[in-house]
Motif scaffolding. Structure first.
Motif, PDB file in Angstrom:
ATOM      1  N   LEU A   1      44.212  39.052  31.728  1.00 26.67           N
ATOM      2  CA  LEU A   1      43.037  38.123  32.342  1.00 26.67           C
ATOM      3  C   LEU A   1      43.060  36.847  31.738  1.00 26.67           C
ATOM      4  N   LYS A   2      43.495  36.655  30.539  1.00 29.97           N
ATOM      5  CA  LYS A   2      43.815  35.386  29.889  1.00 29.97           C
ATOM      6  C   LYS A   2      45.045  34.630  30.334  1.00 29.97           C
ATOM      7  N   SER A   3      44.856  33.222  30.602  1.00 31.46           N
ATOM      8  CA  SER A   3      46.007  32.485  31.055  1.00 31.46           C
ATOM      9  C   SER A   3      45.922  31.155  30.515  1.00 31.46           C
ATOM     10  N   THR A   4      47.051  30.596  30.223  1.00 34.93           N
ATOM     11  CA  THR A   4      47.158  28.979  29.490  1.00 34.93           C
ATOM     12  C   THR A   4      47.625  28.371  30.775  1.00 34.93           C
ATOM     13  N   LYS A   5      47.622  28.598  32.254  1.00 30.39           N
ATOM     14  CA  LYS A   5      47.865  27.744  33.045  1.00 30.39           C
ATOM     15  C   LYS A   5      47.430  28.585  34.308  1.00 30.39           C
ATOM     16  N   PRO A   6      46.939  27.702  35.358  1.00 31.90           N
ATOM     17  CA  PRO A   6      46.307  28.419  36.584  1.00 31.90           C
ATOM     18  C   PRO A   6      47.291  29.382  37.321  1.00 31.90           C
ATOM     19  N   PRO A   7      46.530  30.364  37.812  1.00 29.10           N
ATOM     20  CA  PRO A   7      44.849  30.215  37.776  1.00 29.10           C
ATOM     21  C   PRO A   7      44.307  30.875  36.627  1.00 29.10           C
ATOM     22  N   PHE A   8      43.037  30.606  36.356  1.00 32.16           N
ATOM     23  CA  PHE A   8      42.411  30.858  35.188  1.00 32.16           C
ATOM     24  C   PHE A   8      41.614  32.134  35.546  1.00 32.16           C
ATOM     25  N   ASN A   9      41.173  32.188  36.712  1.00 34.38           N
ATOM     26  CA  ASN A   9      40.202  33.536  37.266  1.00 34.38           C
ATOM     27  C   ASN A   9      40.677  34.332  37.743  1.00 34.38           C
ATOM     28  N   ASN A  10      41.441  34.916  36.835  1.00 36.10           N
ATOM     29  CA  ASN A  10      42.355  36.217  37.099  1.00 36.10           C
ATOM     30  C   ASN A  10      41.466  37.471  37.441  1.00 36.10           C
ATOM     31  N   TRP A  11      39.981  37.400  36.983  1.00 36.56           N
ATOM     32  CA  TRP A  11      38.971  38.410  37.246  1.00 36.56           C
ATOM     33  C   TRP A  11      39.215  38.635  38.911  1.00 36.56           C
ATOM     34  N   ALA A  12      39.204  37.538  39.494  1.00 40.18           N
ATOM     35  CA  ALA A  12      39.111  37.498  40.794  1.00 40.18           C
ATOM     36  C   ALA A  12      40.432  38.274  41.686  1.00 40.18           C
ATOM     37  N   PHE A  13      41.564  38.496  40.947  1.00 38.56           N
ATOM     38  CA  PHE A  13      42.627  39.263  41.596  1.00 38.56           C
ATOM     39  C   PHE A  13      42.119  40.663  41.274  1.00 38.56           C
ATOM     40  N   VAL A  14      41.526  40.960  40.139  1.00 43.00           N
ATOM     41  CA  VAL A  14      41.291  42.347  39.949  1.00 43.00           C
ATOM     42  C   VAL A  14      40.198  42.842  41.039  1.00 43.00           C
ATOM     43  N   GLU A  15      39.181  42.021  40.936  1.00 42.53           N
ATOM     44  CA  GLU A  15      38.052  42.345  42.099  1.00 42.53           C
ATOM     45  C   GLU A  15      38.665  42.484  43.418  1.00 42.53           C
ATOM     46  N   SER A  16      39.585  41.938  43.790  1.00 41.69           N
ATOM     47  CA  SER A  16      40.365  41.773  45.164  1.00 41.69           C
ATOM     48  C   SER A  16      40.969  43.245  45.507  1.00 41.69           C
ATOM     49  N   VAL A  17      41.310  43.831  44.368  1.00 38.14           N
ATOM     50  CA  VAL A  17      42.134  45.427  44.356  1.00 38.14           C
ATOM     51  C   VAL A  17      40.669  46.275  44.469  1.00 38.14           C
ATOM     52  N   ALA A  18      40.054  45.894  43.443  1.00 37.72           N
ATOM     53  CA  ALA A  18      38.946  47.040  43.258  1.00 37.72           C
ATOM     54  C   ALA A  18      37.970  46.914  44.376  1.00 37.72           C
ATOM     55  N   HIS A  19      37.675  46.022  45.201  1.00 35.07           N
ATOM     56  CA  HIS A  19      36.936  45.986  46.448  1.00 35.07           C
ATOM     57  C   HIS A  19      37.695  46.029  47.448  1.00 35.07           C
ATOM     58  N   SER A  20      38.792  46.680  47.675  1.00 33.52           N
ATOM     59  CA  SER A  20      39.640  46.561  48.748  1.00 33.52           C
ATOM     60  C   SER A  20      39.758  47.969  49.790  1.00 33.52           C
ATOM     61  N   ARG A  21      40.369  47.712  50.748  1.00 33.64           N
ATOM     62  CA  ARG A  21      40.532  48.745  51.686  1.00 33.64           C
ATOM     63  C   ARG A  21      41.936  48.649  52.481  1.00 33.64           C
ATOM     64  N   PRO A  22      42.608  49.522  52.898  1.00 37.21           N
ATOM     65  CA  PRO A  22      43.928  49.590  53.369  1.00 37.21           C
ATOM     66  C   PRO A  22      43.784  49.221  55.134  1.00 37.21           C
ATOM     67  N   LEU A  23      44.848  48.293  55.508  1.00 33.54           N
ATOM     68  CA  LEU A  23      44.874  47.921  56.939  1.00 33.54           C
ATOM     69  C   LEU A  23      45.066  49.303  57.627  1.00 33.54           C
ATOM     70  N   PRO A  24      44.676  49.404  59.016  1.00 31.18           N
ATOM     71  CA  PRO A  24      44.973  50.552  59.646  1.00 31.18           C
ATOM     72  C   PRO A  24      46.356  50.733  60.288  1.00 31.18           C
ATOM     73  N   ILE A  25      47.279  50.840  59.325  1.00 28.45           N
ATOM     74  CA  ILE A  25      48.560  50.567  59.685  1.00 28.45           C
ATOM     75  C   ILE A  25      49.197  52.133  59.715  1.00 28.45           C
ATOM     76  N   ASN A  26      49.426  52.606  61.254  1.00 31.06           N
ATOM     77  CA  ASN A  26      50.094  53.755  61.437  1.00 31.06           C
ATOM     78  C   ASN A  26      51.320  53.657  62.140  1.00 31.06           C
ATOM     79  N   ASP A  27      52.128  54.460  62.681  1.00 32.11           N
ATOM     80  CA  ASP A  27      53.556  54.757  62.953  1.00 32.11           C
ATOM     81  C   ASP A  27      53.861  53.720  64.240  1.00 32.11           C
ATOM     82  N   ARG A  28      52.555  53.348  64.910  1.00 31.01           N
ATOM     83  CA  ARG A  28      52.916  52.386  66.036  1.00 31.01           C
ATOM     84  C   ARG A  28      52.215  51.048  65.754  1.00 31.01           C
ATOM     85  N   TRP A  29      52.184  50.656  64.450  1.00 29.01           N
ATOM     86  CA  TRP A  29      51.505  49.489  64.085  1.00 29.01           C
ATOM     87  C   TRP A  29      52.349  48.140  64.713  1.00 29.01           C
TER      88      TRP A  29
END
Length: 450
Positions: free
Chosen positions: A379-407
């Protein structure tokens, strides 16, 4: 009387044998002169690993293979490096000819189609017998993406959700609030996103744009990055059973219309023609915002030195700010002769120490382990990006694409219509999406056997 044709053939064969003998003699003499020794990998269990990527990625994976070989003297992993443009075809040919490598990296766009054909080894029992493997250590999305019929068929690599990279200097110059700070306060909405994109778009005295507020997708091929817009307005792409298209419904139509209007109504995003010469790119400092995965971080750190930049979550719509989440699968060939050793290699490639090197230090992608993603080191960084909490939120609030075997098939049909909207040949999203639905439903109906 001798057979003339046989005599000539015999002479030709004889000459070939003589040439081969000379080559082997010369090779033997050379070995004697330079001191050829025994094969250093003789007696070791051979494994083959195949992946694709840019030169930096290939160098990194070669180093990982070398480290594994040094730590496991009973195994030798050979790394097959394949250009990304050729990877899919080569993998399919090797699978079809029963010559695939023991371990492969597979894009999740292809994983559902290939796992259903029985090409990959079921890892469930290997994982259950491994005392160091605990599903609870990982983000649920990282595990779910690797499942087929509730069985584990892969381990996730190059994993993460999408979010926004933004030019902080451009925001400040336009007198706008920082989007990450707005997100923390619940103020970062699609309306606010549009407002910022318009204010950051600048034209010269002749009316020609010199910078744009937002880099919209140039074709439907990159549109999955903006699935968050569809979900944010309550829409979707396919139904829950993945058998019918639903992107002609109001939520999806509104999202697609908004994306098209950014370019053709608000003029705050470059057209395809304006973007052809790569004049308007994020690293050039002429785009205020772009959507992408964490994998762009090393590139931007290397190229951007003239302005400040960071990351922030995707905007919220009436139904929230759900993002997409996606990775690649590290899979084992179903016909491998060494599943235990291949599992050992897969565990090394996805180990905590490897993730620390790739995702915490290099920021190549997102950690699959929750503890690592929430650690101070990440979460801490000495160079950009500094808002690394946004990466965590992007996964925590995510869902998969509707990928099936005919995608790939239905996405191609979908793209044939959506490209008209993105390119501005048609301006009404509802009309385009209704036609796309007819095409996609036909493909999905064929799959279901209706």
């Amino acid at each position: 009387m001798c057979d003339r044709s046989w005599g000539i053939s015999g002479i030709i064969v004889g000459l070939k044998v003589m040439r081969r003998s000379v080559r082997w003699s010369l090779a033997g003499l050379l070995c004697c002169l330079i001191g050829c020794g025994p094969d250093p990998n003789a007696g070791k269990i051979p494994l083959r690993y195949m992946a694709w990527g840019n030169p930096e990625q290939m160098d990194l994976e070669q180093r990982l293979c070398d480290e594994f070989n040094a730590q496991n003297p009973d195994i030798h992993v050979s790394f097959l490096k394949v250009p990304s443009a050729e990877y899919g075809l080569k993998m399919m040919l090797m699978l079809a000819s029963h010559s695939a490598p023991d371990v492969m990296r597979v894009d999740h766009y292809d994983f559902p189609r290939l796992v259903s054909k029985g090409y990959f080894h079921d890892l469930t029992d290997l994982a259950a017998k491994d005392p160091t493997f605990h599903r609870s250590d990982f983000f649920p999305q990282a595990i779910e993406e690797c499942l087929y019929k509730d069985r584990l068929y892969g381990l996730n690599v190059l994993f993460g959700g999408d979010l926004i990279y933004y030019n902080k200097t451009m925001f400040q110059r336009a007198g706008l609030k920082d989007p990450a700070e707005m997100a923390k306060k619940g103020e970062w909405t699609w309306d606010k996103f549009r407002e910022c994109a318009i204010k950051m778009t600048v034209k010269d005295e002749n009316g020609r744009p010199t910078q744009f507020g937002f880099g919209a997708p140039s074709s439907s091929a990159t549109f999955p990055m903006l699935a968050c817009a569809i979900w944010g307005f309550g829409g979707d792409m396919l139904d829950k059973e993945l058998r019918h298209a639903v992107f002609d419904q109001p939520g999806a139509v509104k999202a697609f219309q908004m994306i098209a209007d950014f370019r053709w109504k608000d003029h705050c995003s470059p057209t395809q023609a304006q973007g052809e010469n790569s004049l308007f790119t994020f690293e050039s400092g002429k785009l205020g915002m772009v959507f992408d995965f964490m994998g762009l971080t090393p590139r931007y750190r290397k190229l951007i030195h003239k302005f400040e930049w960071d990351v922030c979550p995707v905007p919220s719509g009436p139904y929230g700010n759900t993002t997409l989440c996606k990775g690649n699968q590290l899979v084992m060939y179903s016909e491998t002769k060494h599943p235990a050793e291949a599992w050992r290699f897969e565990r090394f490639i996805t180990s905590s120490s490897t993730e620390d090197e790739l995702y915490v230090k290099l920021r190549r992608c997102f950690p699959t382990r929750k503890a690592m993603a929430y650690s101070t080191e990440y979460l801490k960084s000495t160079k950009p990006p500094f808002n690394n909490w946004a990466f965590v939120e992007s996964v925590a609030h995510s869902r998969p694409l509707p990928i099936n075997d005919r995608w790939s098939e239905w996405m191609q049909a979908f793209s044939s219509e959506i490209d008209n909207l993105i390119a501005g040949r048609e301006r009404d999203a509802g009309t385009v999406l209704r036609r796309a639905k007819v095409k996609v439903d036909k493909i999905l109906a064929d799959e279901a056997g209706f």
